[in-house]
Design a protein around this motif. Structure first.
Motif, PDB file in Angstrom:
ATOM      1  N   TYR A 154      -5.349  -3.062  14.854  1.00 18.62           N
ATOM      2  CA  TYR A 154      -4.899  -4.379  15.299  1.00 18.62           C
ATOM      3  C   TYR A 154      -3.440  -4.351  15.742  1.00 18.62           C
ATOM      4  O   TYR A 154      -3.081  -4.921  16.774  1.00 18.62           O
ATOM      5  CB  TYR A 154      -5.084  -5.413  14.194  1.00 18.62           C
ATOM      6  N   ASP A 155      -2.604  -3.657  14.981  1.00 15.51           N
ATOM      7  CA  ASP A 155      -1.188  -3.609  15.331  1.00 15.51           C
ATOM      8  C   ASP A 155      -0.988  -2.866  16.644  1.00 15.51           C
ATOM      9  O   ASP A 155      -0.146  -3.238  17.454  1.00 15.51           O
ATOM     10  CB  ASP A 155      -0.389  -2.937  14.218  1.00 15.51           C
ATOM     11  N   GLY A 156      -1.753  -1.796  16.865  1.00 10.96           N
ATOM     12  CA  GLY A 156      -1.648  -1.077  18.125  1.00 10.96           C
ATOM     13  C   GLY A 156      -2.195  -1.869  19.292  1.00 10.96           C
ATOM     14  O   GLY A 156      -1.668  -1.815  20.400  1.00 10.96           O
ATOM     15  N   PHE A 157      -3.234  -2.653  19.042  1.00 10.21           N
ATOM     16  CA  PHE A 157      -3.895  -3.403  20.103  1.00 10.21           C
ATOM     17  C   PHE A 157      -3.150  -4.676  20.470  1.00 10.21           C
ATOM     18  O   PHE A 157      -2.988  -5.008  21.639  1.00 10.21           O
ATOM     19  CB  PHE A 157      -5.322  -3.753  19.673  1.00 10.21           C
ATOM     20  N   ALA A 158      -2.686  -5.419  19.468  1.00  9.62           N
ATOM     21  CA  ALA A 158      -2.007  -6.695  19.726  1.00  9.62           C
ATOM     22  C   ALA A 158      -0.725  -6.787  18.908  1.00  9.62           C
ATOM     23  O   ALA A 158       0.369  -6.786  19.449  1.00  9.62           O
ATOM     24  CB  ALA A 158      -2.937  -7.866  19.415  1.00  9.62           C
ATOM     25  N   GLY A 159      -0.857  -6.881  17.581  1.00 10.42           N
ATOM     26  CA  GLY A 159       0.318  -6.796  16.724  1.00 10.42           C
ATOM     27  C   GLY A 159       0.798  -8.038  16.023  1.00 10.42           C
ATOM     28  O   GLY A 159       1.252  -7.949  14.879  1.00 10.42           O
ATOM     29  N   PRO A 160       0.748  -9.242  16.648  1.00  6.87           N
ATOM     30  CA  PRO A 160       1.354 -10.396  15.982  1.00  6.87           C
ATOM     31  C   PRO A 160       0.681 -10.722  14.658  1.00  6.87           C
ATOM     32  O   PRO A 160      -0.533 -10.825  14.564  1.00  6.87           O
ATOM     33  CB  PRO A 160       1.166 -11.537  16.990  1.00  6.87           C
ATOM     34  N   GLY A 161       1.492 -10.862  13.615  1.00  8.80           N
ATOM     35  CA  GLY A 161       0.966 -11.224  12.308  1.00  8.80           C
ATOM     36  C   GLY A 161       0.533 -10.054  11.439  1.00  8.80           C
ATOM     37  O   GLY A 161       0.068 -10.263  10.317  1.00  8.80           O
ATOM     38  N   THR A 162       0.707  -8.805  11.929  1.00  5.49           N
ATOM     39  CA  THR A 162       0.236  -7.652  11.158  1.00  5.49           C
ATOM     40  C   THR A 162       0.893  -7.575   9.790  1.00  5.49           C
ATOM     41  O   THR A 162       0.225  -7.301   8.783  1.00  5.49           O
ATOM     42  CB  THR A 162       0.509  -6.342  11.930  1.00  5.49           C
ATOM     43  N   GLY A 163       2.191  -7.810   9.736  1.00  2.00           N
ATOM     44  CA  GLY A 163       2.887  -7.754   8.451  1.00  2.00           C
ATOM     45  C   GLY A 163       2.340  -8.771   7.467  1.00  2.00           C
ATOM     46  O   GLY A 163       2.176  -8.479   6.276  1.00  2.00           O
ATOM     47  N   ALA A 164       2.027  -9.968   7.969  1.00  2.00           N
ATOM     48  CA  ALA A 164       1.457 -10.997   7.100  1.00  2.00           C
ATOM     49  C   ALA A 164       0.071 -10.592   6.620  1.00  2.00           C
ATOM     50  O   ALA A 164      -0.286 -10.808   5.459  1.00  2.00           O
ATOM     51  CB  ALA A 164       1.386 -12.329   7.852  1.00  2.00           C
ATOM     52  N   PHE A 165      -0.731  -9.987   7.512  1.00  2.06           N
ATOM     53  CA  PHE A 165      -2.061  -9.525   7.116  1.00  2.06           C
ATOM     54  C   PHE A 165      -1.973  -8.442   6.043  1.00  2.06           C
ATOM     55  O   PHE A 165      -2.754  -8.428   5.090  1.00  2.06           O
ATOM     56  CB  PHE A 165      -2.825  -8.985   8.327  1.00  2.06           C
ATOM     57  N   TRP A 166      -1.032  -7.524   6.212  1.00  2.00           N
ATOM     58  CA  TRP A 166      -0.843  -6.479   5.199  1.00  2.00           C
ATOM     59  C   TRP A 166      -0.466  -7.095   3.853  1.00  2.00           C
ATOM     60  O   TRP A 166      -1.029  -6.746   2.815  1.00  2.00           O
ATOM     61  CB  TRP A 166       0.262  -5.506   5.631  1.00  2.00           C
ATOM     62  N   THR A 167       0.467  -8.021   3.880  1.00  2.00           N
ATOM     63  CA  THR A 167       0.923  -8.625   2.630  1.00  2.00           C
ATOM     64  C   THR A 167      -0.197  -9.369   1.921  1.00  2.00           C
ATOM     65  O   THR A 167      -0.424  -9.197   0.720  1.00  2.00           O
ATOM     66  CB  THR A 167       2.101  -9.588   2.901  1.00  2.00           C
ATOM     67  N   VAL A 168      -0.921 -10.198   2.678  1.00  2.00           N
ATOM     68  CA  VAL A 168      -2.012 -10.976   2.082  1.00  2.00           C
ATOM     69  C   VAL A 168      -3.104 -10.065   1.544  1.00  2.00           C
ATOM     70  O   VAL A 168      -3.600 -10.251   0.419  1.00  2.00           O
ATOM     71  CB  VAL A 168      -2.589 -11.958   3.130  1.00  2.00           C
ATOM     72  N   SER A 169      -3.502  -9.055   2.316  1.00  2.00           N
ATOM     73  CA  SER A 169      -4.571  -8.161   1.860  1.00  2.00           C
ATOM     74  C   SER A 169      -4.133  -7.303   0.683  1.00  2.00           C
ATOM     75  O   SER A 169      -4.931  -6.994  -0.212  1.00  2.00           O
ATOM     76  CB  SER A 169      -5.058  -7.273   3.017  1.00  2.00           C
ATOM     77  N   ASN A 170      -2.865  -6.920   0.641  1.00  2.00           N
ATOM     78  CA  ASN A 170      -2.358  -6.157  -0.510  1.00  2.00           C
ATOM     79  C   ASN A 170      -2.491  -6.963  -1.798  1.00  2.00           C
ATOM     80  O   ASN A 170      -2.883  -6.440  -2.845  1.00  2.00           O
ATOM     81  CB  ASN A 170      -0.880  -5.796  -0.305  1.00  2.00           C
ATOM     82  N   MET A 171      -2.147  -8.243  -1.717  1.00  2.00           N
ATOM     83  CA  MET A 171      -2.214  -9.084  -2.901  1.00  2.00           C
ATOM     84  C   MET A 171      -3.657  -9.328  -3.316  1.00  2.00           C
ATOM     85  O   MET A 171      -3.957  -9.406  -4.504  1.00  2.00           O
ATOM     86  CB  MET A 171      -1.466 -10.391  -2.632  1.00  2.00           C
ATOM     87  N   ALA A 172      -4.558  -9.420  -2.326  1.00  2.59           N
ATOM     88  CA  ALA A 172      -5.965  -9.663  -2.643  1.00  2.59           C
ATOM     89  C   ALA A 172      -6.655  -8.413  -3.180  1.00  2.59           C
ATOM     90  O   ALA A 172      -7.443  -8.489  -4.130  1.00  2.59           O
ATOM     91  CB  ALA A 172      -6.696 -10.164  -1.396  1.00  2.59           C
ATOM     92  N   LEU A 173      -6.368  -7.263  -2.595  1.00  3.50           N
ATOM     93  CA  LEU A 173      -7.082  -6.032  -2.946  1.00  3.50           C
ATOM     94  C   LEU A 173      -6.521  -5.311  -4.164  1.00  3.50           C
ATOM     95  O   LEU A 173      -7.262  -4.667  -4.907  1.00  3.50           O
ATOM     96  CB  LEU A 173      -7.077  -5.072  -1.752  1.00  3.50           C
ATOM     97  N   TYR A 174      -5.207  -5.416  -4.369  1.00  2.00           N
ATOM     98  CA  TYR A 174      -4.565  -4.608  -5.411  1.00  2.00           C
ATOM     99  C   TYR A 174      -3.850  -5.428  -6.474  1.00  2.00           C
ATOM    100  O   TYR A 174      -3.227  -4.867  -7.376  1.00  2.00           O
ATOM    101  CB  TYR A 174      -3.556  -3.640  -4.771  1.00  2.00           C
ATOM    102  N   ARG A 175      -3.920  -6.753  -6.350  1.00  2.00           N
ATOM    103  CA  ARG A 175      -3.247  -7.640  -7.307  1.00  2.00           C
ATOM    104  C   ARG A 175      -1.742  -7.377  -7.378  1.00  2.00           C
ATOM    105  O   ARG A 175      -1.122  -7.479  -8.435  1.00  2.00           O
ATOM    106  CB  ARG A 175      -3.879  -7.515  -8.712  1.00  2.00           C
TER     107      ARG A 175
END
Length: 258
Positions: A154-175
């Motif tokens: 996604y970051d290579g293809f478009a990019g906007p919001g990637t950092g937010a997606f990483w942060t949200v998924s990190n909190m959901a997947l790894y607590r």
């Protein structure tokens, strides 16, 4: 086109947007939601806007990554799988951009930006008191692989919001708590930014003067933002950030579709 976007008033405006984006991105992610619409509004073709944004964004993600690492909020050895798969995903995503019709990107990017802004607005914010995960948990590397390939692409293809997606998924997947999740997100964002940037450079989709100028401003904003995030957290910036992003993206969508 190039002469237009490098007029002094346009350059100064884009640099100011870059500083704000770097500050926001270091706190909550999603700085590209400001810089990409700004570059498109300034008149850059989609491919050139994406490549130039990658050059500028790499400055900020590197600065934020180093800051979080120095504060011991990111441990690279735990995330080797994510680092490797993010690299692969970013190469594939950036290569995909080169084969798309610019007209399709003109119509598609506003939709991606709006969808990302809405997701960021309504996504569940994790607890500041969340504890870090156990790296020996079953499926730990599988989750990293999925994240790396998906978000790297996604970051290579478009990019906007990637950092937010990483942060949200990190909190959901790894607590992970907000700071640990953000620290990991910045490092992964740097990997995909740098990888994608190399591909865009090879393809000739980078405006160097504009990218470096914005990059320096993003770096300054990221430095301040990372220290602010470590001290205060990111919730205070979200309402204003999302409002501005939706207005800009809606304007782009109107111009592209109507």
């Amino acid at each position: 086109m190039l002469e237009f976007i490098l007029e002094p008033n346009i350059l100064l405006t884009l640099c100011a947007v870059a500083f704000i984006a770097g500050f926001i991105d270091a706190i909550a992610g999603g700085g590209g939601l400001l810089t990409i619409p700004a570059l498109l509004t300034a008149g850059l073709p989609p491919h050139l806007a994406l490549g130039t944004n990658k050059l500028a964004a790499t400055f900020g993600s590197l600065t934020a990554s180093i800051t979080f690492y120095k504060k011991k909020l990111f441990k690279p050895r735990m995330w080797i799988t994510a680092l490797a798969t993010t690299f692969v995903g970013a190469v594939l995503g950036t290569a995909a951009v080169n084969y798309l019709d610019p007209a399709l990107l003109d119509k598609g990017l506003p939709i991606i930006i709006l969808a990302t802004a809405v997701y960021t607005l309504f996504s569940r914010k994790p607890s500041e008191q969340s504890q870090a995960m156990d790296s020996n948990e079953a499926g730990f590397n599988t989750r990293q692989t999925f994240q790396g390939l998906t978000l790297g692409f996604y970051d290579g293809f478009a990019g906007p919001g990637t950092g937010a997606f990483w942060t949200v998924s990190n909190m959901a997947l790894y607590r992970l708590n907000i700071l640990l999740a953000s620290g990991m997100a910045k490092a992964m964002n740097f990997v995909s930014n740098a990888t994608s940037l190399a591909t865009f450079i090879y393809l000739g989709h980078v405006n160097w003067l504009l990218g470096v100028s914005m990059g320096v401003c993003i770096m300054a904003g990221a430095l301040i933002g990372a220290h602010s995030a470590i001290r205060f957290g990111g919730a205070f910036i979200r309402p204003v950030f999302i409002t501005v992003v939706i207005i800009i993206a809606a304007d782009l969508a109107w111009k592209a579709w109507f």
